[in-house]
Design an enzyme around this catalytic site. Structure first.
Site, PDB file in Angstrom:
ATOM      1  N   ARG A  91      -2.715  74.386  56.611  1.00 20.67           N
ATOM      2  CA  ARG A  91      -2.551  75.008  55.300  1.00 20.67           C
ATOM      3  C   ARG A  91      -3.890  75.193  54.592  1.00 20.67           C
ATOM      4  O   ARG A  91      -4.134  76.242  53.999  1.00 20.67           O
ATOM      5  CB  ARG A  91      -1.557  74.244  54.428  1.00 20.67           C
ATOM      6  CG  ARG A  91      -1.755  72.754  54.439  1.00 20.67           C
ATOM      7  CD  ARG A  91      -0.510  72.001  54.015  1.00 20.67           C
ATOM      8  NE  ARG A  91      -0.093  72.369  52.675  1.00 20.67           N
ATOM      9  CZ  ARG A  91       1.164  72.579  52.314  1.00 20.67           C
ATOM     10  NH1 ARG A  91       2.118  72.446  53.194  1.00 20.67           N
ATOM     11  NH2 ARG A  91       1.474  72.881  51.082  1.00 20.67           N
ATOM     12  N   THR A  92      -4.747  74.173  54.636  1.00 23.19           N
ATOM     13  CA  THR A  92      -6.042  74.310  53.964  1.00 23.19           C
ATOM     14  C   THR A  92      -6.916  75.327  54.689  1.00 23.19           C
ATOM     15  O   THR A  92      -7.610  76.124  54.077  1.00 23.19           O
ATOM     16  CB  THR A  92      -6.749  72.941  53.880  1.00 23.19           C
ATOM     17  OG1 THR A  92      -5.889  72.027  53.226  1.00 23.19           O
ATOM     18  CG2 THR A  92      -8.048  73.036  53.107  1.00 23.19           C
ATOM     19  N   ARG A 123     -13.693  70.162  56.839  1.00 23.58           N
ATOM     20  CA  ARG A 123     -12.660  69.123  56.708  1.00 23.58           C
ATOM     21  C   ARG A 123     -13.005  68.073  57.744  1.00 23.58           C
ATOM     22  O   ARG A 123     -13.211  68.408  58.919  1.00 23.58           O
ATOM     23  CB  ARG A 123     -11.287  69.739  56.987  1.00 23.58           C
ATOM     24  CG  ARG A 123     -10.157  68.753  57.327  1.00 23.58           C
ATOM     25  CD  ARG A 123      -9.742  67.879  56.163  1.00 23.58           C
ATOM     26  NE  ARG A 123      -9.140  68.620  55.065  1.00 23.58           N
ATOM     27  CZ  ARG A 123      -7.830  68.698  54.836  1.00 23.58           C
ATOM     28  NH1 ARG A 123      -6.982  68.079  55.623  1.00 23.58           N
ATOM     29  NH2 ARG A 123      -7.371  69.388  53.823  1.00 23.58           N
ATOM     30  N   HIS A 128     -11.380  65.988  47.650  1.00 19.72           N
ATOM     31  CA  HIS A 128     -10.861  67.284  48.055  1.00 19.72           C
ATOM     32  C   HIS A 128     -10.986  68.184  46.821  1.00 19.72           C
ATOM     33  O   HIS A 128      -9.987  68.498  46.165  1.00 19.72           O
ATOM     34  CB  HIS A 128      -9.397  67.126  48.482  1.00 19.72           C
ATOM     35  CG  HIS A 128      -8.840  68.296  49.229  1.00 19.72           C
ATOM     36  ND1 HIS A 128      -9.535  69.477  49.398  1.00 19.72           N
ATOM     37  CD2 HIS A 128      -7.646  68.476  49.845  1.00 19.72           C
ATOM     38  CE1 HIS A 128      -8.778  70.325  50.086  1.00 19.72           C
ATOM     39  NE2 HIS A 128      -7.641  69.737  50.368  1.00 19.72           N
ATOM     40  N   LYS A 183     -15.893  66.732  73.325  1.00 22.63           N
ATOM     41  CA  LYS A 183     -16.707  66.283  74.462  1.00 22.63           C
ATOM     42  C   LYS A 183     -17.852  65.383  74.000  1.00 22.63           C
ATOM     43  O   LYS A 183     -18.791  65.128  74.749  1.00 22.63           O
ATOM     44  CB  LYS A 183     -17.268  67.501  75.205  1.00 22.63           C
ATOM     45  CG  LYS A 183     -16.197  68.357  75.853  1.00 22.63           C
ATOM     46  CD  LYS A 183     -16.766  69.660  76.375  1.00 22.63           C
ATOM     47  CE  LYS A 183     -15.634  70.603  76.801  1.00 22.63           C
ATOM     48  NZ  LYS A 183     -16.115  72.005  76.814  1.00 22.63           N
TER      49      LYS A 183
END
Lengths: 427, 316
Positions: free
Chosen positions: B55-56, B105, B133, B83
């Site tokens: 959603r973000t 994020r 946030h 990796k």
């Protein structure tokens, strides 16, 4: 080789000369003269007995990319140390006679200072069963300090047994006091800053609860207990109480816990990530006072080199620990001497006599008098140095004092009459 | 303020209002048939998502695309990160690609701030660990202002897992800056120990606070917190802190219900409350795009950073 040190102030006393012959202090007094002696003008310098560190991570074997016994002991000599205790959390862990003898031998070969290996309390630092403590004690390394440092011996029964068992060879258990359940995922001191930064807290009570428990255990079984890197004001109160009872409890504090506080974490720079974490200004004040008072017995560096990739990362992924050997004395001058809390005789006591006594380190921690081993350091308390990681002997650069100006510097270090450092340079 | 958006606390009152006002202007194009402005044409925005958050990510993606930026989505899963590539090497790669803006994020608190030392473009924090946030707080403030007409003096109650909530931290900081009165309500286990130093009130009981609330914001509570003994059971949590119809009835008529999503229906919020007309949850999603457009526009749109500068550059 004969050395004549002219005009030095032994532990800050009036200037005197010191004649060194055959590895011993032969004579002290004014106007000494000796034919053929190498003369060292020590005007303005302080002489301290060779410093003894109870808590050093040399990383070898296993993490030679971060530090080796040779580079770590070079850093020690440059910091004024003549003996260091090499912590057991190497790879493999120093939990057998073989590993402690290897570390001891590497130290002897490097020759920068004496290396006293610390033996692990439990096999692999796993906290499940005792390592062969007796074998390590009887080895060439003659281990007397046992610690799972980095991990707490949290099992109370195992801790009791360890405390009892090492009595047979006059050993001491050095506890890394950290209640594991209270510190799961802990990133920094739990308080105002951790709440704001959203980093999992490492509460003071997790240290204090273990110290209180272990003091009671040590008293019950009549054993010696040493507490590593005490970091909180509450721990000081518990130690004060335990000492008032006459129990055989000793403790150390790191230079960084005497100077730095948890608000430094605000930029999320992992250079300040250390275990136990940096605490508050109130804790710093309490620790300084406790060291001055003798409630905390010793300064120990917890010198913890880490490779660049282990520090140049997001905070939670970064390794815990910071360098300390080369800056320890200057930080102690700034926090304890320049503040009037401790004189140089006090520094000698907290950085040489008492740590040597706690670790049962033969040949170290003696007052600088005729007949004593000529293991000493000459320190200039009026030579400010700005710390530059590139100028450090340690293989790693994770010093929290980068760019900070500290008030003095080590000019020379002698180990049994042999200079390991001269004119500030490694010999 | 610098050229990044890391923390809501970095925003001055003027900065924050500029974002909200700009978002209001930009929102108008959401109603047009062609929802696109040329403002960020030729600019590259990288969505750097180390944590799954569809959603973000799509909100930022839509925002950047409506401003005509080129958008690169970089998800850690299945990439070089899985990796073992370090954050630094990922950052240097993005830098070499010429990212003008990096929307990050990350599961680690502080990672966006750490990233700023390795990239030259603007870094926008799209949620870091349990830290902040900030665009969520901005869209929440936008929604409150849109619904209730003001922020000054508004009584906002934030309920739930404050300890682990980046939404709560950003909202407390921003709403304080904008003059709202915030009350945090949670079981004591889910509040930071030093929460008393935050610029807000604290209460442990929801029912007492609701009648004096203009906005109630329900935070997502993860069921796995039970296993760490933060609360005894989902049912007990729901009984004591969940927003159901009865509790909704104790709030003033005009009061609204917010949730940053994703919701646990039946846990912190009852389905009938989530779906009620007083719920702004769907509005929040739409407003998120406008607010993120405003942030991208203000940080990347001018020749120099617009937020915190003396004047705005570029034309809408």
């Amino acid at each position: 080789m004969t050395h004549l040190i002219k005009g030095v102030r032994i532990t800050g006393d009036e200037p005197t000369d010191v004649l060194i012959k055959d590895g011993l202090i032969a004579e002290t007094g004014r106007g000494l003269d000796a034919e053929g002696a190498e003369v060292l003008d020590a005007d303005g310098l302080i002489a301290l007995p060779g410093l003894v560190d109870l808590h050093t991570h040399l990383r070898e074997p296993g993490r030679e990319d971060a530090e080796t016994v040779a580079t770590g002991t070079a850093a020690a000599a440059l910091g004024g140390f003549t003996a260091v205790h090499a912590m057991a959390n190497t790879e493999p862990v120093a939990d057998t006679a073989g590993v402690v003898e290897q570390v001891w031998r590497l130290g002897a070969e490097a020759g920068h200072c004496d290396v006293r290996p610390v033996g692990a309390v439990t096999v692999g630092l796993a906290g499940e069963r005792l390592a062969e403590l007796g074998a390590m004690a009887e080895s060439v390394a003659a281990v007397r300090v046992f610690s799972d440092d980095g991990m707490c011996v949290s099992d109370v029964l195992l801790m009791r047994r360890a405390l009892e068992y090492v009595k047979a060879f006059d050993g001491v258990v050095a506890q890394h006091a950290q209640e594991p359940r209270l510190t799961e995922g802990a990133q920094m001191n739990e308080g105002e800053v951790s709440g704001r930064l959203g980093l999992t807290g490492w509460p003071a009570v997790a240290e204090e609860a273990i110290i209180a428990r272990d003091c009671l255990l040590a008293a019950h079984v009549g054993s010696r207990l040493h507490i590593c890197h005490v970091s909180t004001a509450g721990s000081v109160e518990i130690l004060r109480w335990a000492k008032s009872k006459g129990w055989q409890v000793t403790a150390e504090v790191t230079p960084h816990h005497l100077l730095l506080t948890d608000d430094l974490v605000e930029g999320y720079d992992p250079i300040y990530k250390v275990n136990p974490p940096l605490r508050t200004a109130e804790d710093v004040t309490a620790l300084r006072e406790a060291l001055a008072e003798g409630i905390i017995d010793a300064v120990a560096t917890d010198h913890a080199p880490h490779s660049v990739e282990d520090k140049e990362t997001e905070w939670p992924a970064a390794a815990m620990g910071m360098l300390g050997l080369e800056t320890a004395l200057a930080v102690v001058q700034r926090t304890m001497v320049d503040t009037g809390l401790l004189d140089w005789a006090g520094v000698a006591d907290r950085m040489a006599y008492r740590p040597a006594a706690i670790g049962r380190v033969a040949g170290h921690g003696h007052p600088l008098r005729p007949g004593a081993p000529a293991s000493l350091t000459l320190y200039d308390p009026a030579a400010p140095v700005t710390v530059d990681p590139a100028n450090l002997a340690s293989k790693s650069g994770n010093t929290p004092y980068r760019g900070m100006t500290l008030p003095g510097r080590v000019v020379a270090t002698l180990l049994r009459g042999v200079p390991t450092v001269s004119e500030g340079k490694l010999q | 303020m610098n050229r990044h958006l890391i923390s809501a606390a970095d925003l001055s009152r003027d900065d924050a209002l500029l974002v909200l006002d700009t978002a209001a202007e930009l929102a108008q194009i959401g109603g047009r048939s062609i929802k696109k402005l040329p403002t960020l044409r030729g600019r590259t925005v990288v969505n750097l998502f180390f944590e799954d958050s569809t959603r973000t990510r799509i909100s930022f993606e839509a925002a950047a695309k409506r401003l005509s930026a080129d958008v690169i989505n970089f998800s850690a899963k299945g990439s070089s990160v899985s990796k073992g590539e370090s954050l630094k090497d990922t950052a240097l790669t993005l830098q070499a690609m010429g990212a003008d803006g990096v929307v990050i994020r990350h599961h680690a608190s502080g990672a966006p701030l750490t990233l700023t030392q390795w990239v030259e473009g603007s870094v926008i924090n799209a949620g870091d660990g349990t830290h902040e946030h900030p665009t969520q707080a901005l869209l929440d403030a936008y929604t409150m202002r849109e619904r209730l007409g003001r922020l000054e003096g508004l009584r906002v109650t934030i309920v739930g897992d404050v300890l682990h909530s980046r939404v709560a931290r950003s909202n407390v900081a921003l709403l304080h800056t904008l003059g709202a009165e915030v009350t945090l309500v949670a079981p004591p286990t889910l509040l930071p120990v030093a929460v008393g130093s935050w610029p807000c009130e604290i209460d442990y009981a929801l029912d007492a606070v609701l009648p004096k609330t203009d906005v109630v914001m329900m935070l997502r509570v993860q069921r796995e917190r039970m296993s760490a003994a933060f609360f005894p059971s989902a049912r007990e949590y729901s009984r004591r802190y969940g927003l159901d119809r009865d509790r909704l009835g104790r709030m003033p008529e005009h009061a609204i219900v917010m949730h940053p999503g994703p919701m646990n229906r039946g846990m912190e919020i009852a389905a009938e409350v989530a779906d009620s007309p007083r719920s702004t949850i769907v509005d929040q999603v739409g407003n998120g795009v406008s607010v993120r457009m405003a942030v991208l526009y203000l940080l990347l749109g001018g020749a120099s950073p617009a937020i915190g500068g003396d004047q705005r550059e570029g034309e809408l």
